[in-house]
Write a protein that holds these residues in place. Structure first.
Motif, PDB file in Angstrom:
ATOM      1  N   LEU A 139      58.482  56.905  30.035  1.00 25.69           N
ATOM      2  CA  LEU A 139      59.733  56.149  29.949  1.00 25.69           C
ATOM      3  C   LEU A 139      59.653  54.870  30.782  1.00 25.69           C
ATOM      4  CD1 LEU A 139      62.248  59.106  30.167  1.00 25.69           C
ATOM      5  CD2 LEU A 139      62.254  57.389  28.359  1.00 25.69           C
ATOM      6  N   SER A 140      58.469  54.396  31.031  1.00 28.30           N
ATOM      7  CA  SER A 140      58.285  53.203  31.856  1.00 28.30           C
ATOM      8  C   SER A 140      58.757  51.938  31.134  1.00 28.30           C
ATOM      9  CB  SER A 140      56.810  53.056  32.252  1.00 28.30           C
ATOM     10  OG  SER A 140      56.008  52.845  31.098  1.00 28.30           O
TER      11      SER A 140
ATOM     12  N   VAL B   1      69.283  59.164  35.714  1.00 31.30           N
ATOM     13  CA  VAL B   1      68.660  60.355  35.137  1.00 31.30           C
ATOM     14  C   VAL B   1      69.549  61.516  35.557  1.00 31.30           C
ATOM     15  CG1 VAL B   1      66.629  61.830  35.077  1.00 31.30           C
ATOM     16  CG2 VAL B   1      66.346  59.355  35.288  1.00 31.30           C
TER      17      VAL B   1
ATOM     18  N   LEU C 101      58.309  57.136  35.122  1.00 31.58           N
ATOM     19  CA  LEU C 101      59.629  56.486  35.217  1.00 31.58           C
ATOM     20  C   LEU C 101      59.508  55.134  35.927  1.00 31.58           C
ATOM     21  CD1 LEU C 101      61.783  59.575  36.306  1.00 31.58           C
ATOM     22  CD2 LEU C 101      61.620  58.590  34.025  1.00 31.58           C
TER      23      LEU C 101
ATOM     24  N   ASN D 161      60.827  50.454  41.199  1.00 25.32           N
ATOM     25  CA  ASN D 161      62.257  50.674  40.997  1.00 25.32           C
ATOM     26  C   ASN D 161      62.996  50.224  42.256  1.00 25.32           C
ATOM     27  OD1 ASN D 161      63.051  52.306  38.393  1.00 25.32           O
ATOM     28  ND2 ASN D 161      61.146  53.252  39.101  1.00 25.32           N
TER      29      ASN D 161
ATOM     30  N   ASN E 179      61.682  50.525  36.164  1.00 22.23           N
ATOM     31  CA  ASN E 179      63.032  50.672  35.643  1.00 22.23           C
ATOM     32  C   ASN E 179      64.028  50.143  36.674  1.00 22.23           C
ATOM     33  OD1 ASN E 179      63.224  52.129  32.900  1.00 22.23           O
ATOM     34  ND2 ASN E 179      61.647  53.308  33.966  1.00 22.23           N
TER      35      ASN E 179
ATOM     36  N   LEU F  86      66.308  52.017  32.674  1.00 22.85           N
ATOM     37  CA  LEU F  86      66.896  53.242  33.217  1.00 22.85           C
ATOM     38  C   LEU F  86      67.650  52.991  34.509  1.00 22.85           C
ATOM     39  CD1 LEU F  86      64.142  55.979  32.696  1.00 22.85           C
ATOM     40  CD2 LEU F  86      66.287  55.709  31.444  1.00 22.85           C
TER      41      LEU F  86
ATOM     42  N   LEU G 130      57.128  56.773  40.072  1.00 23.06           N
ATOM     43  CA  LEU G 130      58.444  56.219  40.382  1.00 23.06           C
ATOM     44  C   LEU G 130      58.354  54.782  40.893  1.00 23.06           C
ATOM     45  CD1 LEU G 130      60.094  59.250  42.245  1.00 23.06           C
ATOM     46  CD2 LEU G 130      60.433  58.569  39.867  1.00 23.06           C
TER      47      LEU G 130
END
Length: 259
Positions: free
Chosen positions: A94-95, A102, A119, A144, A122, A99, A141
């Motif tokens: 989902l990079s 979640v 992820l 972000n 995002n 977003l 992660l």
């Protein structure tokens, strides 16, 4: 007289071809590929939905999907149980989306099978504390805008960060300004405990609230005393303004002697 025959209704069996067609339809339904995506077979179904301008995760995905590629879209959230039917899912990308949230329980149903979750890149700043509960996947992660606080520390404690990008998980904002821009793991490894800051902040807030309450009570008592003193002073002035009892007595004695 001849023996009577029992009537047995005949059961009409569907043609073999119909059964095959029904089975084929069920099989196709279980493996139907979303129109905007491209699906290929590789020990399961690989669903390629990269750069398709999607704003949400497709709802009708093959149940035997093992790889789901959703990078470079405009997905803003992963809702609860969004992937619950994909019991064989091993890789989820989902990079490079948008977003921002979640939801708790977003990975329910795939926690046991998922091995890779991306992820990164995002707009995530916070995550529910139980987001990755029972998840065995290696998680990315990085890139972000994380807010470094107690809840993020507890989330990181529950997962396996990808070692290649672990130093790219940085504090974009923080409960303490000096940690902004620093990798979260390095800050935590230095012995910093964001949850202690949270407790201290709560203690200070309680102290301030108690002080304000004490100040209000004290102010009320002072006001009450001053108000009573003012009433007492006015009452005394009123009593002083009344004719003296001894003066009235003398006037009465004088009048008596005259008569």
């Amino acid at each position: 007289m001849g023996a009577s025959r029992m009537f047995v209704p005949s059961v009409r069996r569907p043609p073999t071809g119909s059964l095959l067609l029904l089975g084929l339809l069920l099989w196709v339904g279980a493996r139907a590929c979303p129109k905007v995506c491209h699906c290929t077979e590789r020990n399961g179904v690989v669903v390629q939905c990269t750069s398709r301008n999607l704003e949400s995760i497709p709802s009708e995905l093959p149940k035997d999907t093992v790889v789901l590629l959703l990078s470079s879209n405009r997905i803003r959230r992963v809702p609860k149980e969004a992937l619950a039917d994909l019991r064989r899912l091993r890789e989820l990308d989902l990079s490079h989306n948008s977003l921002e949230s979640v939801e708790d329980g977003a990975f329910a149903g795939v926690a046991d099978s998922l091995r890779s979750l991306d992820l990164s890149n995002n707009q995530l700043s916070r995550l529910p504390r139980d987001t990755f509960t029972k998840l065995h996947a290696q998680v990315r992660l990085s890139q972000n805008p994380w807010h470094c606080e107690c809840s993020l520390q507890e989330v990181l404690r529950e997962l396996r960060l990808d070692p290649e990008t672990v130093n790219e998980v940085s504090c974009f904002t923080s409960v303490r300004e000096e940690y902004v821009g620093q990798p979260v793991i390095q800050v935590l490894d230095s012995g910093i405990n964001f949850c202690n800051f949270h407790h201290k902040t709560t203690d200070v807030a309680m102290f301030v609230a108690m002080f304000c309450w004490f100040f209000m009570v004290t102010a009320y008592i002072v006001y009450y005393i001053k108000h009573n003193q003012e009433d007492a002073r006015r009452h005394m002035e009123y009593l002083k303004s009344l004719p003296s009892t001894s003066h009235v007595s003398k006037d009465y004695d004088t009048a008596s002697s005259v008569f």
